[in-house]
Write a protein that holds these residues in place. Sequence first.
Motif, PDB file in Angstrom:
ATOM      1  N   PHE A  35       0.807  -1.212   0.000  1.00 47.88           N
ATOM      2  CA  PHE A  35       0.000   0.000   0.000  1.00 47.88           C
ATOM      3  C   PHE A  35       0.850   1.276   0.000  1.00 47.88           C
ATOM      4  O   PHE A  35       0.308   2.379   0.145  1.00 47.88           O
ATOM      5  N   ASP A  36       2.161   1.130  -0.131  1.00 53.78           N
ATOM      6  CA  ASP A  36       3.027   2.309  -0.197  1.00 53.78           C
ATOM      7  C   ASP A  36       3.156   2.867  -1.610  1.00 53.78           C
ATOM      8  O   ASP A  36       3.610   3.997  -1.795  1.00 53.78           O
ATOM      9  N   ALA A  37       2.764   2.072  -2.607  1.00 49.87           N
ATOM     10  CA  ALA A  37       2.881   2.526  -3.991  1.00 49.87           C
ATOM     11  C   ALA A  37       2.016   3.771  -4.190  1.00 49.87           C
ATOM     12  O   ALA A  37       0.862   3.809  -3.757  1.00 49.87           O
ATOM     13  N   PRO A  38       2.554   4.814  -4.821  1.00 49.09           N
ATOM     14  CA  PRO A  38       1.795   6.063  -4.987  1.00 49.09           C
ATOM     15  C   PRO A  38       0.424   5.862  -5.631  1.00 49.09           C
ATOM     16  O   PRO A  38      -0.560   6.483  -5.222  1.00 49.09           O
ATOM     17  N   ALA A  39       0.354   4.991  -6.645  1.00 50.52           N
ATOM     18  CA  ALA A  39      -0.930   4.782  -7.322  1.00 50.52           C
ATOM     19  C   ALA A  39      -1.968   4.189  -6.371  1.00 50.52           C
ATOM     20  O   ALA A  39      -3.155   4.565  -6.410  1.00 50.52           O
ATOM     21  N   ILE A  40      -1.520   3.272  -5.513  1.00 49.72           N
ATOM     22  CA  ILE A  40      -2.442   2.642  -4.561  1.00 49.72           C
ATOM     23  C   ILE A  40      -2.848   3.646  -3.484  1.00 49.72           C
ATOM     24  O   ILE A  40      -4.013   3.734  -3.097  1.00 49.72           O
ATOM     25  N   ARG A  41      -1.894   4.415  -2.993  1.00 46.36           N
ATOM     26  CA  ARG A  41      -2.202   5.410  -1.965  1.00 46.36           C
ATOM     27  C   ARG A  41      -3.205   6.447  -2.486  1.00 46.36           C
ATOM     28  O   ARG A  41      -4.148   6.838  -1.784  1.00 46.36           O
ATOM     29  N   ASN A  42      -3.004   6.868  -3.735  1.00 47.84           N
ATOM     30  CA  ASN A  42      -3.933   7.833  -4.315  1.00 47.84           C
ATOM     31  C   ASN A  42      -5.326   7.226  -4.485  1.00 47.84           C
ATOM     32  O   ASN A  42      -6.349   7.890  -4.251  1.00 47.84           O
ATOM     33  N   ALA A  43      -5.353   5.965  -4.900  1.00 44.91           N
ATOM     34  CA  ALA A  43      -6.641   5.290  -5.084  1.00 44.91           C
ATOM     35  C   ALA A  43      -7.364   5.135  -3.747  1.00 44.91           C
ATOM     36  O   ALA A  43      -8.582   5.345  -3.658  1.00 44.91           O
TER      37      ALA A  43
ATOM     38  N   ALA B 238      -6.983   7.036  -1.064  1.00 46.25           N
ATOM     39  CA  ALA B 238      -7.406   8.365  -0.597  1.00 46.25           C
ATOM     40  C   ALA B 238      -8.695   8.798  -1.286  1.00 46.25           C
ATOM     41  O   ALA B 238      -9.550   9.444  -0.680  1.00 46.25           O
ATOM     42  N   ALA B 239      -8.852   8.416  -2.560  1.00 41.56           N
ATOM     43  CA  ALA B 239     -10.048   8.792  -3.318  1.00 41.56           C
ATOM     44  C   ALA B 239     -11.155   7.748  -3.214  1.00 41.56           C
ATOM     45  O   ALA B 239     -12.213   7.908  -3.814  1.00 41.56           O
ATOM     46  N   HIS B 240     -10.899   6.679  -2.446  1.00 41.19           N
ATOM     47  CA  HIS B 240     -11.838   5.563  -2.336  1.00 41.19           C
ATOM     48  C   HIS B 240     -12.160   4.982  -3.712  1.00 41.19           C
ATOM     49  O   HIS B 240     -13.309   4.625  -4.003  1.00 41.19           O
ATOM     50  N   ASP B 241     -11.113   4.887  -4.530  1.00 43.46           N
ATOM     51  CA  ASP B 241     -11.217   4.288  -5.858  1.00 43.46           C
ATOM     52  C   ASP B 241     -10.932   2.790  -5.716  1.00 43.46           C
ATOM     53  O   ASP B 241      -9.804   2.328  -5.939  1.00 43.46           O
ATOM     54  N   PHE B 242     -11.949   2.027  -5.352  1.00 45.39           N
ATOM     55  CA  PHE B 242     -11.743   0.602  -5.079  1.00 45.39           C
ATOM     56  C   PHE B 242     -11.661  -0.220  -6.356  1.00 45.39           C
ATOM     57  O   PHE B 242     -11.275  -1.382  -6.306  1.00 45.39           O
ATOM     58  N   ARG B 243     -12.002   0.357  -7.481  1.00 43.59           N
ATOM     59  CA  ARG B 243     -11.757  -0.332  -8.757  1.00 43.59           C
ATOM     60  C   ARG B 243     -10.257  -0.566  -8.920  1.00 43.59           C
ATOM     61  O   ARG B 243      -9.808  -1.695  -9.158  1.00 43.59           O
ATOM     62  N   THR B 244      -9.477   0.500  -8.755  1.00 46.61           N
ATOM     63  CA  THR B 244      -8.024   0.376  -8.868  1.00 46.61           C
ATOM     64  C   THR B 244      -7.459  -0.541  -7.788  1.00 46.61           C
ATOM     65  O   THR B 244      -6.584  -1.378  -8.058  1.00 46.61           O
ATOM     66  N   VAL B 245      -7.976  -0.410  -6.559  1.00 48.85           N
ATOM     67  CA  VAL B 245      -7.478  -1.229  -5.450  1.00 48.85           C
ATOM     68  C   VAL B 245      -7.777  -2.697  -5.689  1.00 48.85           C
ATOM     69  O   VAL B 245      -6.900  -3.563  -5.518  1.00 48.85           O
ATOM     70  N   PHE B 246      -8.999  -3.027  -6.092  1.00 46.54           N
ATOM     71  CA  PHE B 246      -9.370  -4.425  -6.310  1.00 46.54           C
ATOM     72  C   PHE B 246      -8.574  -5.042  -7.459  1.00 46.54           C
ATOM     73  O   PHE B 246      -8.135  -6.197  -7.375  1.00 46.54           O
ATOM     74  N   ILE B 247      -8.377  -4.276  -8.527  1.00 50.64           N
ATOM     75  CA  ILE B 247      -7.598  -4.801  -9.660  1.00 50.64           C
ATOM     76  C   ILE B 247      -6.167  -5.095  -9.220  1.00 50.64           C
ATOM     77  O   ILE B 247      -5.587  -6.148  -9.555  1.00 50.64           O
ATOM     78  N   ALA B 248      -5.576  -4.183  -8.453  1.00 50.11           N
ATOM     79  CA  ALA B 248      -4.200  -4.390  -7.988  1.00 50.11           C
ATOM     80  C   ALA B 248      -4.105  -5.601  -7.068  1.00 50.11           C
ATOM     81  O   ALA B 248      -3.154  -6.391  -7.154  1.00 50.11           O
ATOM     82  N   ILE B 249      -5.065  -5.767  -6.177  1.00 48.37           N
ATOM     83  CA  ILE B 249      -5.053  -6.912  -5.266  1.00 48.37           C
ATOM     84  C   ILE B 249      -5.203  -8.207  -6.032  1.00 48.37           C
ATOM     85  O   ILE B 249      -4.502  -9.196  -5.769  1.00 48.37           O
ATOM     86  N   ARG B 250      -6.109  -8.240  -7.019  1.00 48.40           N
ATOM     87  CA  ARG B 250      -6.300  -9.465  -7.806  1.00 48.40           C
ATOM     88  C   ARG B 250      -5.059  -9.786  -8.633  1.00 48.40           C
ATOM     89  O   ARG B 250      -4.669 -10.952  -8.753  1.00 48.40           O
ATOM     90  N   ASP B 251      -4.440  -8.748  -9.210  1.00 47.03           N
ATOM     91  CA  ASP B 251      -3.233  -8.978 -10.003  1.00 47.03           C
ATOM     92  C   ASP B 251      -2.117  -9.571  -9.145  1.00 47.03           C
ATOM     93  O   ASP B 251      -1.345 -10.432  -9.603  1.00 47.03           O
ATOM     94  N   HIS B 252      -2.018  -9.123  -7.909  1.00 55.21           N
ATOM     95  CA  HIS B 252      -0.932  -9.577  -7.046  1.00 55.21           C
ATOM     96  C   HIS B 252      -1.204 -10.957  -6.442  1.00 55.21           C
ATOM     97  O   HIS B 252      -0.283 -11.757  -6.259  1.00 55.21           O
ATOM     98  N   THR B 253      -2.458 -11.223  -6.118  1.00 55.52           N
ATOM     99  CA  THR B 253      -2.779 -12.459  -5.381  1.00 55.52           C
ATOM    100  C   THR B 253      -3.362 -13.565  -6.242  1.00 55.52           C
ATOM    101  O   THR B 253      -3.331 -14.736  -5.847  1.00 55.52           O
ATOM    102  N   GLY B 254      -3.918 -13.205  -7.393  1.00 55.92           N
ATOM    103  CA  GLY B 254      -4.576 -14.203  -8.210  1.00 55.92           C
ATOM    104  C   GLY B 254      -5.962 -14.585  -7.713  1.00 55.92           C
ATOM    105  O   GLY B 254      -6.564 -15.554  -8.197  1.00 55.92           O
ATOM    106  N   LEU B 255      -6.499 -13.836  -6.752  1.00 59.49           N
ATOM    107  CA  LEU B 255      -7.834 -14.122  -6.231  1.00 59.49           C
ATOM    108  C   LEU B 255      -8.891 -13.959  -7.330  1.00 59.49           C
ATOM    109  O   LEU B 255      -8.805 -13.041  -8.145  1.00 59.49           O
TER     110      LEU B 255
ATOM    111  N   THR C 264     -12.273  11.553   5.778  1.00 55.41           N
ATOM    112  CA  THR C 264     -11.876  12.815   5.169  1.00 55.41           C
ATOM    113  C   THR C 264     -11.425  12.526   3.747  1.00 55.41           C
ATOM    114  O   THR C 264     -10.410  11.871   3.556  1.00 55.41           O
ATOM    115  N   LEU C 265     -12.190  12.959   2.769  1.00 58.84           N
ATOM    116  CA  LEU C 265     -11.864  12.708   1.379  1.00 58.84           C
ATOM    117  C   LEU C 265     -11.247  13.954   0.763  1.00 58.84           C
ATOM    118  O   LEU C 265     -11.618  15.070   1.111  1.00 58.84           O
ATOM    119  N   PRO C 266     -10.314  13.771  -0.169  1.00 57.62           N
ATOM    120  CA  PRO C 266      -9.662  14.932  -0.769  1.00 57.62           C
ATOM    121  C   PRO C 266     -10.607  15.672  -1.701  1.00 57.62           C
ATOM    122  O   PRO C 266     -11.470  15.090  -2.344  1.00 57.62           O
TER     123      PRO C 266
END
Length: 452
Positions: free
Chosen positions: A7-15, A17-34, A141-143
């Motif tokens: 979660f330190d990656a800038p793209a993930i942190r930005n996602a 902060a914006a509650h962009d769970f599309r980006t978060v879920f895609i990143a988690i699936r890519d990393h874990t294969g879930l 607190t959302l940006p």
Amino acid sequence: MLPTDFFDAPAIRNALAAHDFRTVFIAIRDHTGLSQTDLGALVDLSQSRVSAVIRGERHLISATLIAKISQSFGIPARLLGFYSDSPSSLTSSSIAEVAESQPREVQNAHSVAWDYPDEEDDMKRRQLLAGGTAAGLTALTLPLPARVSLFDAQRLADRVEGYVTTDQTVGGGVLAKAARVELKTAMQILETADIESAAVPTFTSAVGNMAVTAGWLFYDANNQGEATAGYRDAMALANFVGDDELAAHTCLNSALQTITLARRGSAHPRVALRLTQRAADLTRRQSSGRVHALIAAREALAHACLGDRSGFERAIATAWREMDRAHDHEPLDRCPDWLKFMCHNEVRYHEASGAMHLGDSTRSTQLFEQVAAEHAAQRNAATYRAWFATSLAGVGDVDTAVKEADDVLTRIATAKISSSRTLRVLEPVRAAATKLHHLEFQQKYDRLSSRV
């Protein structure tokens, strides 16, 4: 499952902060294969719901769901806008603590506390708020987006709805300061941000609704100066954007405040009559029976304060007639959120209050007893019971009044209701409780008054 630095990656942190769970879920699936099904099982979502999020068709921004996602994947809570770094801090036991803490001040003009629920999450959010906490209102607190769109305006409108819903449970005292902070930030956004042309009226009205809501919360907290400031801002914004509903809402809240102040000798009830007339003019073409019932009920109170019995009886009869019409022809789900509290029992409450002003103590007590017996939201139920207790004191039944008032104090303390207005209603009972066997009530009242 996930590395500690995931979660330190800038793209993930930005996602996050914006509650962009599309980006978060895609990143988690890519990393874990879930699979989508497996990922959904971890956060209590269906496969179709996860798929819709990943396609960008749905948004997940309810407080309860965010907490679940944080806990399931070990996401540092601060990256999602919560106070603590620990996902475990978002458990239900800690949520209640947030409601009692002072909301943190906004650190700069580039952040605003908005909590935008999607449709399927709305019930979960309402259940959280109905549980008597303000966590969904003080924890996130959302940006500020670089450009304010209709979507952002809707986020703020839903934020206001959260305050209205929560106020019915916990009262204005625990919410007013948070609302003031958010209003200040929303006003800054209105004055300085790049707002899409199509979003200007909607966003301005949303800010105005935040202002009138903040005014109400301060009114319930018995801070009349701040309440007046909120109503003043709301009326200015309503006039600027031409929002007649917002203007009518503000007039009706201001009318009630004026009546309250008139009882204390610091306002004149004719001002309240002018406000109700203005609300009637603004809503003349509306078919909503509830708004016309509320206007007539507030008008009845103003007439009662003036000692005008015939005016009171005429207006309260209109309120009953309009409320009957609303009950028969106006489904509650078609009502604005700020009007959903209006019901037959609210008309009865206004009639009881008016009878008290006119010195009809027996009628007032009988009506307040009926009002107190009806089911109502937690804060309103305490207020109704407080008025019943005060009416009993007014007819000389002090012992029963003390008993009823003591029950109100227990409810306030147990449910952690923060409503100075309700305690002020009980002042006549406290003044009448002079016997030795009233000592426990006196101490309980004084102790609670010092806290709320």
